[in-house]
Design a protein around this motif. Structure first.
Motif, short mmCIF file in Angstrom:
data_model
loop_
_atom_site.label_atom_id
_atom_site.label_comp_id
_atom_site.label_asym_id
_atom_site.label_seq_id
_atom_site.Cartn_x
_atom_site.Cartn_y
_atom_site.Cartn_z
N ASN A 38 0.86 -1.27 -0.05
CA ASN A 38 -0.11 -0.15 0.10
C ASN A 38 0.90 1.26 0.01
N ALA A 40 2.64 2.36 -2.60
CA ALA A 40 3.74 2.15 -3.51
C ALA A 40 3.65 3.07 -4.76
N SER A 43 -1.98 3.02 -7.77
CA SER A 43 -3.42 3.65 -8.06
C SER A 43 -2.87 4.84 -8.96
P1 ADP Z 1 -0.87 2.38 -4.01
O1 ADP Z 1 -2.03 2.31 -5.14
O2 ADP Z 1 0.22 1.47 -4.43
O3 ADP Z 1 -1.54 1.97 -2.51
P2 ADP Z 1 -0.96 5.31 -4.37
O4 ADP Z 1 -0.78 5.57 -5.62
O5 ADP Z 1 -2.38 5.44 -3.83
O6 ADP Z 1 -0.35 3.82 -3.89
O7 ADP Z 1 -0.26 6.29 -3.35
C1 ADP Z 1 1.17 6.39 -3.85
C2 ADP Z 1 1.65 7.63 -2.78
O8 ADP Z 1 1.36 8.95 -3.20
C3 ADP Z 1 1.22 7.45 -1.35
O9 ADP Z 1 2.19 7.91 -0.33
C4 ADP Z 1 -0.13 8.48 -1.27
O10 ADP Z 1 -0.33 8.93 0.09
C5 ADP Z 1 0.39 9.57 -2.28
N1 ADP Z 1 -0.89 10.13 -2.97
C6 ADP Z 1 -1.58 9.55 -3.99
N2 ADP Z 1 -2.70 10.30 -4.23
C7 ADP Z 1 -2.41 11.76 -3.68
C8 ADP Z 1 -3.05 12.93 -3.75
N3 ADP Z 1 -3.90 13.17 -4.57
N4 ADP Z 1 -2.53 13.87 -2.92
C9 ADP Z 1 -1.28 13.74 -2.22
N5 ADP Z 1 -0.72 12.56 -2.24
C10 ADP Z 1 -1.28 11.33 -2.84
#
Ligand code: ADP
Ligand code: ADP
Length: 220
Positions: A38, A40, A43
């Motif tokens: 989570n 990484a 998304s």
């Molecule tokens: P995963 O899908 O692998 O769990 P994410 O892509 O959701 O990872 O998140 C990667 C990193 O980017 C995390 O540290 C998350 O907190 C940060 N992050 C994701 N979206 C945002 C956003 N809109 N604003 C700030 N930080 C974000």
């Protein structure tokens, strides 16, 4: 078949580097797992592939072009993203019918995909009353709606019961056997061992490995 190509992709949110100079290729006719803990950056990468978020640097393309340059929408690529963020007051079939309308897809596809994901009897029920597993099935129905050559699934196993997990593995195998490009994110290595042919493994936004499941498993 259509190839997903991520090239030197970076996404920063203020001081956070969510995706860090990431490069990989996802080929058609196989199930490719997108594995990482989570946070990484899975998304974020999938959202950039779908044109829902702009890269800070680098490119994310499907069949050689960014998604936003595609007029075909869901007929070009379908995705299950956050299954939680669907409007709860809507009925399932009406939700899919609206997506079909805005993407130029025949209304008849709605009942077909509802049946395909096991929600044939739930089409007239409100999404707000759905379990997480049912929401996942509905999100998968939306991804399948346009019969697209490329499918992206973000953590599709979450909330599914054991029978649903087996069903979704079979669905991914079938989609890949039809020659589609199937890219599935998960934080669970064991699940990917059952589901995927190839792996793209990331940690802290950076590439760790891009190889077959067998090659990755043999590293241990
Ligand atoms: P995963 O899908 O692998 O769990 P994410 O892509 O959701 O990872 O998140 C990667 C990193 O980017 C995390 O540290 C998350 O907190 C940060 N992050 C994701 N979206 C945002 C956003 N809109 N604003 C700030 N930080 C974000
Ligand atoms: P809108 O605000 O127009 O309802 P969304 O925020 O839902 O749009 O989506 C933004 C873009 O992402 C649109 O171009 C839409 O076609 C596309 N999109 C939405 N859901 C999906 C999906 N499940 N798979 C692929 N593309 C999607």
């Amino acid at each position: 078949g259509q190839v997903i190509e991520v090239n030197e992709l970076t996404k920063r949110y203020g001081d956070t580097t969510a995706v860090d100079n990431l490069s990989f290729t996802v080929r058609p006719g196989r199930v490719t797992g997108f594995l990482g803990p989570n946070g990484a950056g899975k998304s974020t990468t999938l959202r950039m592939l779908l044109g829902l978020s702009e890269p800070t640097a680098g490119t994310a393309t499907i069949d050689g072009r960014p998604f936003r340059d595609r007029p075909r929408g869901l007929r070009h690529a379908g995705a299950l993203l956050d299954a939680g963020d669907v409007h709860g007051g809507r009925r399932a079939a009406a939700h899919l019918a609206a997506l079909a309308r805005s993407n130029g897809i025949a209304r008849g596809r709605v009942d077909e995909v509802l049946a395909e994901v096991g929600l044939a009897a739930a089409g007239r029920r409100r999404i707000g009353g759905f379990s997480l597993g049912m929401r996942q099935r509905l999100g998968i129905a939306a991804a399948l709606l346009g019969d697209p050559p490329v499918l992206l699934f973000d953590e599709p196993i979450n909330g599914l019961d054991p029978e649903g997990v087996l069903w979704v593995r079979g669905l991914f195998r079938r989609l890949a056997a039809e020659g589609r490009t199937v890219f599935v994110s998960s934080h669970l290595m064991t699940e990917m061992e059952h589901t995927a042919d190839d792996l793209v493994v990331i940690g802290r936004g950076e590439l760790i490995a891009a190889e077959s499941v067998a090659e990755f498993a043999a590293r241990a």
